[in-house]
Design a protein around this motif. Structure first.
Motif, mmCIF file in Angstrom:
data_model
loop_
_atom_site.group_PDB
_atom_site.id
_atom_site.type_symbol
_atom_site.label_atom_id
_atom_site.label_comp_id
_atom_site.label_asym_id
_atom_site.label_seq_id
_atom_site.Cartn_x
_atom_site.Cartn_y
_atom_site.Cartn_z
ATOM 1 N N GLU A 1 64.793 -82.492 -46.056
ATOM 2 C CA GLU A 1 64.516 -81.595 -47.179
ATOM 3 C C GLU A 1 63.035 -81.550 -47.527
ATOM 4 O O GLU A 1 62.494 -80.493 -47.860
ATOM 5 C CB GLU A 1 65.310 -82.042 -48.416
ATOM 6 N N THR A 2 62.387 -82.705 -47.469
ATOM 7 C CA THR A 2 61.002 -82.795 -47.941
ATOM 8 C C THR A 2 59.968 -82.528 -46.853
ATOM 9 O O THR A 2 58.839 -82.136 -47.158
ATOM 10 C CB THR A 2 60.737 -84.192 -48.527
ATOM 11 N N LEU A 3 60.348 -82.742 -45.598
ATOM 12 C CA LEU A 3 59.382 -82.617 -44.504
ATOM 13 C C LEU A 3 58.738 -81.235 -44.419
ATOM 14 O O LEU A 3 57.509 -81.133 -44.259
ATOM 15 C CB LEU A 3 60.051 -82.987 -43.174
ATOM 16 N N PRO A 4 59.509 -80.136 -44.529
ATOM 17 C CA PRO A 4 58.854 -78.821 -44.478
ATOM 18 C C PRO A 4 57.808 -78.638 -45.577
ATOM 19 O O PRO A 4 56.733 -78.060 -45.333
ATOM 20 C CB PRO A 4 60.022 -77.834 -44.643
ATOM 21 N N LEU A 5 58.090 -79.136 -46.783
ATOM 22 C CA LEU A 5 57.128 -79.008 -47.882
ATOM 23 C C LEU A 5 55.865 -79.815 -47.587
ATOM 24 O O LEU A 5 54.739 -79.350 -47.810
ATOM 25 C CB LEU A 5 57.758 -79.490 -49.196
ATOM 26 N N TRP A 6 56.051 -81.022 -47.103
ATOM 27 C CA TRP A 6 54.905 -81.871 -46.788
ATOM 28 C C TRP A 6 54.074 -81.268 -45.664
ATOM 29 O O TRP A 6 52.841 -81.253 -45.722
ATOM 30 C CB TRP A 6 55.393 -83.267 -46.399
ATOM 31 N N LEU A 7 54.751 -80.749 -44.632
ATOM 32 C CA LEU A 7 54.029 -80.132 -43.517
ATOM 33 C C LEU A 7 53.284 -78.878 -43.963
ATOM 34 O O LEU A 7 52.195 -78.583 -43.456
ATOM 35 C CB LEU A 7 55.000 -79.792 -42.384
ATOM 36 N N PHE A 8 53.873 -78.143 -44.921
ATOM 37 C CA PHE A 8 53.186 -76.954 -45.429
ATOM 38 C C PHE A 8 51.850 -77.335 -46.044
ATOM 39 O O PHE A 8 50.822 -76.679 -45.806
ATOM 40 C CB PHE A 8 54.061 -76.251 -46.471
ATOM 41 N N LEU A 9 51.844 -78.393 -46.845
ATOM 42 C CA LEU A 9 50.604 -78.821 -47.495
ATOM 43 C C LEU A 9 49.566 -79.299 -46.479
ATOM 44 O O LEU A 9 48.364 -79.098 -46.661
ATOM 45 C CB LEU A 9 50.897 -79.944 -48.493
ATOM 46 N N LYS A 10 50.035 -79.929 -45.412
ATOM 47 C CA LYS A 10 49.113 -80.531 -44.447
ATOM 48 C C LYS A 10 48.674 -79.571 -43.354
ATOM 49 O O LYS A 10 47.542 -79.673 -42.853
ATOM 50 C CB LYS A 10 49.764 -81.770 -43.805
ATOM 51 N N TRP A 11 49.549 -78.625 -42.964
ATOM 52 C CA TRP A 11 49.279 -77.839 -41.764
ATOM 53 C C TRP A 11 48.988 -76.364 -42.017
ATOM 54 O O TRP A 11 48.571 -75.664 -41.091
ATOM 55 C CB TRP A 11 50.457 -77.961 -40.791
ATOM 56 N N THR A 12 49.211 -75.887 -43.215
ATOM 57 C CA THR A 12 48.865 -74.495 -43.493
ATOM 58 C C THR A 12 47.358 -74.381 -43.720
ATOM 59 O O THR A 12 46.810 -75.090 -44.572
ATOM 60 C CB THR A 12 49.602 -73.974 -44.743
ATOM 61 N N PRO A 13 46.670 -73.525 -42.979
ATOM 62 C CA PRO A 13 45.215 -73.367 -43.183
ATOM 63 C C PRO A 13 44.914 -72.923 -44.617
ATOM 64 O O PRO A 13 45.680 -72.175 -45.228
ATOM 65 C CB PRO A 13 44.830 -72.278 -42.166
ATOM 66 N N ASN A 14 43.802 -73.401 -45.162
ATOM 67 C CA ASN A 14 43.442 -73.079 -46.551
ATOM 68 C C ASN A 14 43.241 -71.584 -46.772
ATOM 69 O O ASN A 14 43.463 -71.077 -47.859
ATOM 70 C CB ASN A 14 42.185 -73.845 -46.958
ATOM 71 N N ASN A 15 42.799 -70.892 -45.744
ATOM 72 C CA ASN A 15 42.542 -69.450 -45.873
ATOM 73 C C ASN A 15 43.648 -68.610 -45.244
ATOM 74 O O ASN A 15 43.419 -67.453 -44.871
ATOM 75 C CB ASN A 15 41.199 -69.103 -45.238
ATOM 76 N N PHE A 16 44.858 -69.179 -45.120
ATOM 77 C CA PHE A 16 45.950 -68.478 -44.440
ATOM 78 C C PHE A 16 46.350 -67.217 -45.197
ATOM 79 O O PHE A 16 46.624 -66.178 -44.595
ATOM 80 C CB PHE A 16 47.151 -69.408 -44.292
ATOM 81 N N HIS B 1 46.147 -64.952 -52.041
ATOM 82 C CA HIS B 1 46.518 -66.112 -52.849
ATOM 83 C C HIS B 1 46.038 -67.390 -52.175
ATOM 84 O O HIS B 1 45.833 -67.417 -50.948
ATOM 85 C CB HIS B 1 48.041 -66.198 -53.049
ATOM 86 N N THR B 2 45.876 -68.430 -52.975
ATOM 87 C CA THR B 2 45.541 -69.725 -52.391
ATOM 88 C C THR B 2 46.807 -70.386 -51.860
ATOM 89 O O THR B 2 47.931 -70.029 -52.239
ATOM 90 C CB THR B 2 44.897 -70.650 -53.438
ATOM 91 N N LYS B 3 46.624 -71.365 -51.001
ATOM 92 C CA LYS B 3 47.766 -72.101 -50.459
ATOM 93 C C LYS B 3 48.555 -72.783 -51.582
ATOM 94 O O LYS B 3 49.794 -72.827 -51.547
ATOM 95 C CB LYS B 3 47.271 -73.139 -49.454
ATOM 96 N N GLU B 4 47.843 -73.302 -52.576
ATOM 97 C CA GLU B 4 48.498 -73.981 -53.690
ATOM 98 C C GLU B 4 49.348 -73.012 -54.508
ATOM 99 O O GLU B 4 50.440 -73.378 -54.964
ATOM 100 C CB GLU B 4 47.456 -74.656 -54.585
ATOM 101 N N GLU B 5 48.859 -71.788 -54.696
ATOM 102 C CA GLU B 5 49.631 -70.794 -55.447
ATOM 103 C C GLU B 5 50.919 -70.431 -54.722
ATOM 104 O O GLU B 5 51.990 -70.322 -55.335
ATOM 105 C CB GLU B 5 48.781 -69.546 -55.680
ATOM 106 N N ILE B 6 50.850 -70.242 -53.412
ATOM 107 C CA ILE B 6 52.056 -69.940 -52.632
ATOM 108 C C ILE B 6 53.009 -71.128 -52.632
ATOM 109 O O ILE B 6 54.240 -70.962 -52.693
ATOM 110 C CB ILE B 6 51.681 -69.538 -51.193
#
Length: 500
Positions: free
Chosen positions: A248-263, A267-272
């Motif tokens: 359950e938590t792994l996708p959320l954690w990977l999103f924070l670590k692996w999504t580029p900041n300017n993706f 919107h910012t990554k944090e907002e999404i």
């Protein structure tokens, strides 16, 4: 046998109705939080609750609720309650001491040094949730449904009240600052995020106060032979729960670590991430029913394992679960657009709502796996749950690393779906070898068909716009209702023929 299925259905309905009320309270909390917090700030709530607290609960709980269900009839209610609560008190003391001692290092590793005090809040929440767990389980075993649901409702309602007071009356936070400064000689500037955690702590304390009568007759007890007896089952259940929570938590954690900041361009990554956290909470409209089913089914599986018609009973339970879940999912998806506007009125939080049908479908697939896992419990092969859930974590992690950098939050969705589907397929194959149950293949076909159409259903009213919005919705609702009514009647007739 029909009476047994009806009994399970009635208990599930009771839990579902009250869970709807309780979750309705939690949505009021969500409305308060999203109204007072920005998406970036809410992303911290999502991170803390969706990852750290979620995993922390596994280590604090140690799957003792499932262990309690497993041994309460064998060892006696009071004895089982006493020894499990004793164990949890000891382990909670150890874990809490370690967490408090190493909080600075943990905050540094998670890049949360600016929010270090939130980890102290989370430690308190974990302790209180652990104290609440076994009394709640005790009420379920004793069939004190009204007591159980009343305290659950009170806990949820208290969270609303405390959230509203602390978030809408900043003077209360200033008062707490003064108390802390005078009593502890520590100066701290509290904000809306502090209010979220404080409201949770206070609501848990409220529930604990009303559950204290369930501790009557409790005393500390330590019996090595009993602990040895429950250790094997508890270890397997703990590892299974751990891997499920990782899934359950792994996708959320990977999103924070692996999504580029300017993706994201607008919107910012944090907002999404804050948006995605709110979207995940929308799935509760369906998952609360699945949770209610689990509340009723956990004691049900073991209570009926010795009956001659147990295999057919489990098969009917699975088919009924799939039928009701798919129907609710399609109706929910059809009405998603206006439901989202009601439950999340702030448009800044609705940028990822289109993921909700897929997230909900993933939970239903995991519900199917939960039914299948009964074969492992009844066949005395619970270790299969550990292996399958561990493999599911591997699939989710691998797919997340592949999809998240290029798809962002949709990569989280696809990774979670992939893991759930793989686990269910392996669970069916291994379950039939371990403890064969004659499941109806048509039920699994219904799951497959639902997966193919669920993402397109929210778009159907617009395609039938020539009928008028109202008539389009009426036609689609009638069509879905007619299809599932036909499936239910056909299932009932075939069941009656087999029994004759």
């Amino acid at each position: 046998m029909h009476n047994k299925v009806k009994t399970l259905g009635k208990e599930t309905i009771i839990y579902s109705i009250t869970n709807i009320i309780v979750r309705g309270c939690s949505y009021l909390v969500l409305l308060i939080q999203t109204h007072r917090l920005t998406p970036s700030a809410y992303s911290i709530v999502t991170e803390c609750y969706g990852t750290y607290l979620a995993l922390g609960h596994v280590f604090y709980d140690l799957a003792m609720d499932m262990t309690y269900f497993r041994f309460v009839h064998q060892l006696g209610k009071q004895y089982t309650f006493n020894i499990i609560v004793t164990l949890l008190l000891l382990t909670s003391l150890v874990f809490s001491t370690l967490l408090i001692s190493y909080t600075p290092e943990i905050a540094k590793i998670s890049n949360q040094l600016a929010h270090i005090r939130y980890f102290y809040y989370m430690t308190g929440i974990l302790i209180l949730d652990t104290l609440l767990m076994i009394p709640y389980a005790k009420l379920r075993v004793e069939k004190k449904t009204f007591y159980f649901l009343s305290v659950k409702f009170l806990q949820a309602f208290a969270n609303i009240i405390f959230s509203a007071i602390l978030l809408y009356l900043p003077s209360c936070l200033r008062l707490i600052e003064c108390i802390v400064a005078n009593c502890l000689n520590v100066k701290v500037a509290l904000n809306g995020l502090d209010a979220v955690f404080m409201a949770n702590l206070l609501s848990n304390l409220t529930a604990l106060a009303f559950l204290l009568p369930n501790f009557k007759g409790f005393y500390l007890i330590w019996h090595s032979h009993t602990l040895q007896l429950i250790r094997g089952y508890a270890t397997t259940a703990f590892l299974t729960t751990l891997f499920f929570r990782i899934n359950e938590t792994l996708p959320l954690w990977l999103f924070l670590k692996w999504t580029p900041n300017n993706f994201y361009s607008t919107h910012t990554k944090e907002e999404i991430f804050g948006n995605f956290g709110a979207s995940c909470k929308l799935t509760v409209c369906i998952t609360l029913g699945i949770q209610a089913f689990k509340h009723a089914a956990e004691p049900f599986f073991f209570a009926n394992s010795d009956r001659k018609e147990a295999l057919r009973l489990y098969s009917q339970t699975m088919h009924l679960f799939i039928l009701v879940s798919c129907f609710c999912l399609l109706i929910f998806s059809l009405n998603l657009n206006w439901i989202a506007k009601i439950l999340i009125p702030k448009a800044d939080y609705r940028h990822t709502v289109d993921t909700v049908p897929y997230l909900t479908f993933t939970h239903i697939v995991l519900g199917v796996y939960y039914n299948l896992s009964a074969s492992f419990k009844l066949g005395n092969q619970p270790q299969y749950n550990v292996w399958i859930s561990a493999f599911g974590s591997l699939v989710i992690g691998s797919m997340g690393l592949v999809w998240i950098p290029s798809l962002g939050h949709w990569g989280c969705v696809y990774a979670a779906m992939s893991g759930a589907v793989v686990m269910t397929l392996i669970g069916y194959y291994m379950g039939q070898r371990c403890y064969p149950i004659p499941y109806r293949k048509k039920g699994f076909l219904l799951i497959l068909l639902t997966s193919l159409v669920v993402g397109h259903i929210p778009l159907w009213p617009s395609k039938l716009a020539f009928l008028g919005v109202g008539w389009a919705y009426i036609l689609l609702h009638v069509a879905i209702l007619a299809i599932f009514y036909g499936l239910a009647i056909g299932w009932k007739k075939s069941t009656n023929l087999k029994e004759e």
